[in-house]
Design a protein around this motif. Structure first.
Motif, PDB file in Angstrom:
ATOM      1  N   GLY A  53      14.515  67.455  40.864  1.00  0.00           N
ATOM      2  CA  GLY A  53      15.847  68.017  41.066  1.00  0.00           C
ATOM      3  C   GLY A  53      15.827  69.222  41.977  1.00  0.00           C
ATOM      4  N   SER A  54      14.849  70.100  41.770  1.00  0.00           N
ATOM      5  CA  SER A  54      14.795  71.301  42.616  1.00  0.00           C
ATOM      6  C   SER A  54      14.445  70.946  44.055  1.00  0.00           C
ATOM      7  CB  SER A  54      13.789  72.308  42.054  1.00  0.00           C
ATOM      8  OG  SER A  54      12.493  71.780  42.091  1.00  0.00           O
ATOM      9  N   LEU A  55      13.603  69.934  44.245  1.00  0.00           N
ATOM     10  CA  LEU A  55      13.281  69.499  45.602  1.00  0.00           C
ATOM     11  C   LEU A  55      14.480  68.822  46.264  1.00  0.00           C
ATOM     12  CD1 LEU A  55       9.650  68.163  45.098  1.00  0.00           C
ATOM     13  CD2 LEU A  55      10.352  70.171  46.388  1.00  0.00           C
ATOM     14  N   LEU A  56      15.271  68.096  45.475  1.00  0.00           N
ATOM     15  CA  LEU A  56      16.495  67.497  46.021  1.00  0.00           C
ATOM     16  C   LEU A  56      17.462  68.579  46.482  1.00  0.00           C
ATOM     17  CD1 LEU A  56      17.425  64.507  43.674  1.00  0.00           C
ATOM     18  CD2 LEU A  56      17.047  64.415  46.120  1.00  0.00           C
ATOM     19  N   LYS A  57      17.563  69.639  45.673  1.00  0.00           N
ATOM     20  CA  LYS A  57      18.488  70.721  46.026  1.00  0.00           C
ATOM     21  C   LYS A  57      17.984  71.522  47.217  1.00  0.00           C
ATOM     22  CE  LYS A  57      20.207  71.243  41.347  1.00  0.00           C
ATOM     23  NZ  LYS A  57      20.126  72.049  40.133  1.00  0.00           N
ATOM     24  N   SER A  58      16.701  71.853  47.206  1.00  0.00           N
ATOM     25  CA  SER A  58      16.166  72.682  48.283  1.00  0.00           C
ATOM     26  C   SER A  58      16.026  71.916  49.588  1.00  0.00           C
ATOM     27  CB  SER A  58      14.816  73.269  47.886  1.00  0.00           C
ATOM     28  OG  SER A  58      13.856  72.234  47.789  1.00  0.00           O
ATOM     29  N   GLY A  59      15.960  70.586  49.514  1.00  0.00           N
ATOM     30  CA  GLY A  59      15.821  69.778  50.721  1.00  0.00           C
ATOM     31  C   GLY A  59      17.112  69.591  51.480  1.00  0.00           C
ATOM     32  N   ARG A  60      18.226  70.021  50.909  1.00  0.00           N
ATOM     33  CA  ARG A  60      19.534  69.930  51.562  1.00  0.00           C
ATOM     34  C   ARG A  60      19.906  68.495  51.936  1.00  0.00           C
ATOM     35  NH1 ARG A  60      22.370  74.682  51.021  1.00  0.00           N
ATOM     36  NH2 ARG A  60      20.996  76.445  51.356  1.00  0.00           N
ATOM     37  N   TYR A  61      19.587  67.545  51.027  1.00  0.00           N
ATOM     38  CA  TYR A  61      19.961  66.156  51.275  1.00  0.00           C
ATOM     39  C   TYR A  61      21.451  65.947  51.056  1.00  0.00           C
ATOM     40  CZ  TYR A  61      14.944  65.527  51.133  1.00  0.00           C
ATOM     41  OH  TYR A  61      13.615  65.632  51.393  1.00  0.00           O
ATOM     42  N   ALA A  62      22.026  66.761  50.172  1.00  0.00           N
ATOM     43  CA  ALA A  62      23.459  66.719  49.915  1.00  0.00           C
ATOM     44  C   ALA A  62      23.894  68.110  49.473  1.00  0.00           C
ATOM     45  CB  ALA A  62      23.782  65.697  48.827  1.00  0.00           C
ATOM     46  N   THR A  63      25.202  68.351  49.569  1.00  0.00           N
ATOM     47  CA  THR A  63      25.688  69.674  49.175  1.00  0.00           C
ATOM     48  C   THR A  63      25.631  69.843  47.664  1.00  0.00           C
ATOM     49  OG1 THR A  63      27.929  68.790  49.212  1.00  0.00           O
ATOM     50  CG2 THR A  63      27.180  69.978  51.160  1.00  0.00           C
ATOM     51  N   ARG A  64      25.823  68.743  46.946  1.00  0.00           N
ATOM     52  CA  ARG A  64      25.774  68.794  45.476  1.00  0.00           C
ATOM     53  C   ARG A  64      24.866  67.689  44.957  1.00  0.00           C
ATOM     54  NH1 ARG A  64      32.075  68.933  44.002  1.00  0.00           N
ATOM     55  NH2 ARG A  64      31.227  68.676  41.922  1.00  0.00           N
ATOM     56  N   VAL A  65      24.136  67.984  43.881  1.00  0.00           N
ATOM     57  CA  VAL A  65      23.233  67.009  43.266  1.00  0.00           C
ATOM     58  C   VAL A  65      23.633  66.857  41.804  1.00  0.00           C
ATOM     59  CG1 VAL A  65      20.846  66.484  42.669  1.00  0.00           C
ATOM     60  CG2 VAL A  65      21.358  67.621  44.818  1.00  0.00           C
ATOM     61  N   GLY A  66      23.909  65.630  41.382  1.00  0.00           N
ATOM     62  CA  GLY A  66      24.319  65.368  40.005  1.00  0.00           C
ATOM     63  C   GLY A  66      23.161  65.471  39.027  1.00  0.00           C
ATOM     64  N   LYS A  67      23.498  65.393  37.725  1.00  0.00           N
ATOM     65  CA  LYS A  67      22.471  65.503  36.690  1.00  0.00           C
ATOM     66  C   LYS A  67      21.573  64.274  36.635  1.00  0.00           C
ATOM     67  CE  LYS A  67      25.369  66.725  33.342  1.00  0.00           C
ATOM     68  NZ  LYS A  67      25.822  66.989  31.973  1.00  0.00           N
ATOM     69  N   GLY A  68      22.151  63.120  36.933  1.00  0.00           N
ATOM     70  CA  GLY A  68      21.390  61.874  36.810  1.00  0.00           C
ATOM     71  C   GLY A  68      20.522  61.561  38.012  1.00  0.00           C
ATOM     72  N   ALA A  69      20.803  62.188  39.150  1.00  0.00           N
ATOM     73  CA  ALA A  69      20.083  61.868  40.387  1.00  0.00           C
ATOM     74  C   ALA A  69      18.583  62.142  40.301  1.00  0.00           C
ATOM     75  CB  ALA A  69      20.702  62.618  41.558  1.00  0.00           C
ATOM     76  N   PRO A  70      18.154  63.316  39.830  1.00  0.00           N
ATOM     77  CA  PRO A  70      16.703  63.545  39.765  1.00  0.00           C
ATOM     78  C   PRO A  70      15.998  62.639  38.753  1.00  0.00           C
ATOM     79  CG  PRO A  70      17.895  65.478  38.962  1.00  0.00           C
ATOM     80  CD  PRO A  70      18.900  64.530  39.511  1.00  0.00           C
ATOM     81  N   VAL A  71      16.694  62.278  37.687  1.00  0.00           N
ATOM     82  CA  VAL A  71      16.106  61.381  36.685  1.00  0.00           C
ATOM     83  C   VAL A  71      15.879  60.003  37.306  1.00  0.00           C
ATOM     84  CG1 VAL A  71      16.445  60.291  34.431  1.00  0.00           C
ATOM     85  CG2 VAL A  71      17.231  62.620  34.808  1.00  0.00           C
ATOM     86  N   TYR A  72      16.877  59.511  38.000  1.00  0.00           N
ATOM     87  CA  TYR A  72      16.800  58.196  38.633  1.00  0.00           C
ATOM     88  C   TYR A  72      15.710  58.185  39.702  1.00  0.00           C
ATOM     89  CZ  TYR A  72      18.607  53.711  40.247  1.00  0.00           C
ATOM     90  OH  TYR A  72      18.737  52.391  40.560  1.00  0.00           O
ATOM     91  N   LEU A  73      15.693  59.218  40.531  1.00  0.00           N
ATOM     92  CA  LEU A  73      14.702  59.295  41.604  1.00  0.00           C
ATOM     93  C   LEU A  73      13.289  59.397  41.043  1.00  0.00           C
ATOM     94  CD1 LEU A  73      14.133  59.429  44.629  1.00  0.00           C
ATOM     95  CD2 LEU A  73      14.450  61.885  44.507  1.00  0.00           C
ATOM     96  N   ALA A  74      13.097  60.191  39.992  1.00  0.00           N
ATOM     97  CA  ALA A  74      11.772  60.318  39.369  1.00  0.00           C
ATOM     98  C   ALA A  74      11.332  58.980  38.777  1.00  0.00           C
ATOM     99  CB  ALA A  74      11.795  61.400  38.297  1.00  0.00           C
ATOM    100  N   ALA A  75      12.269  58.244  38.184  1.00  0.00           N
ATOM    101  CA  ALA A  75      11.940  56.943  37.606  1.00  0.00           C
ATOM    102  C   ALA A  75      11.536  55.950  38.694  1.00  0.00           C
ATOM    103  CB  ALA A  75      13.128  56.407  36.819  1.00  0.00           C
ATOM    104  N   VAL A  76      12.253  55.961  39.805  1.00  0.00           N
ATOM    105  CA  VAL A  76      11.930  55.055  40.916  1.00  0.00           C
ATOM    106  C   VAL A  76      10.561  55.387  41.495  1.00  0.00           C
ATOM    107  CG1 VAL A  76      12.582  54.418  43.273  1.00  0.00           C
ATOM    108  CG2 VAL A  76      14.313  54.513  41.495  1.00  0.00           C
ATOM    109  N   MET A  77      10.287  56.679  41.700  1.00  0.00           N
ATOM    110  CA  MET A  77       8.996  57.078  42.255  1.00  0.00           C
ATOM    111  C   MET A  77       7.854  56.723  41.300  1.00  0.00           C
ATOM    112  SD  MET A  77       9.598  60.643  44.324  1.00  0.00           S
ATOM    113  CE  MET A  77       9.880  61.615  42.872  1.00  0.00           C
TER     114      MET A  77
END
Length: 148
Positions: free
Chosen positions: A58-82
């Protein structure tokens, strides 16, 4: 006050002897649970049943500036996929290592695993793995003809 001084100055052995049996068993249980190992670091990682860190993702998603806002479920989903992709690649690379009678996975086995799997090959088609080599392939035109 005497017990307090013993605990502060490191004389825990005598302080543990003064504890009731129930407190000793609870302390022992907590120590065993802590030493057995964790499934994940953060609360969200444990909740999701993952090994990959959800908070760090989640912190890497936020600091990477991929989007202006990052939801609660996004880092969970991305971590599961990785985690799934990693497990899939490591399983296939482990099979390739076992086929070659090796116990250690090296870049060559990763390359063989990725290039022999249709979906992983499509996903990682533009990726070059250092020291990975290529798939063994000899074109039929180059082989000698048996008839002549």
């Amino acid at each position: 006050r005497d017990r307090y001084q013993r605990r502060v100055h490191g004389d825990l052995g005598s302080a543990k002897q003064n504890m009731p049996a129930k407190v000793k068993s609870q302390a022992k249980g907590k120590a065993e649970k802590a030493s057995k190992g964790k499934t994940g670091g953060s609360k969200r990682t444990k909740k999701a049943g993952l090994t990959f860190p959800v908070a760090r993702t989640g912190s890497l998603l936020k600091s990477g500036r991929y989007a202006t806002r990052v939801g609660k479920g996004a880092p969970v989903y991305l971590a599961a996929v990785m985690e799934y992709l990693c497990a899939e690649m490591l399983e296939l690379a482990g099979n390739a290592a076992r086929d070659n009678k090796k116990k250690r996975i090296n870049p060559r086995f990763l390359t063989l695993a990725i290039r022999n799997d249709e979906e992983l090959n499509k996903l990682l088609s533009g990726v070059t793995i250092s020291s990975g080599g290529v798939l063994p392939n000899i074109q039929q035109v180059l082989l000698k003809k048996k008839g002549k």
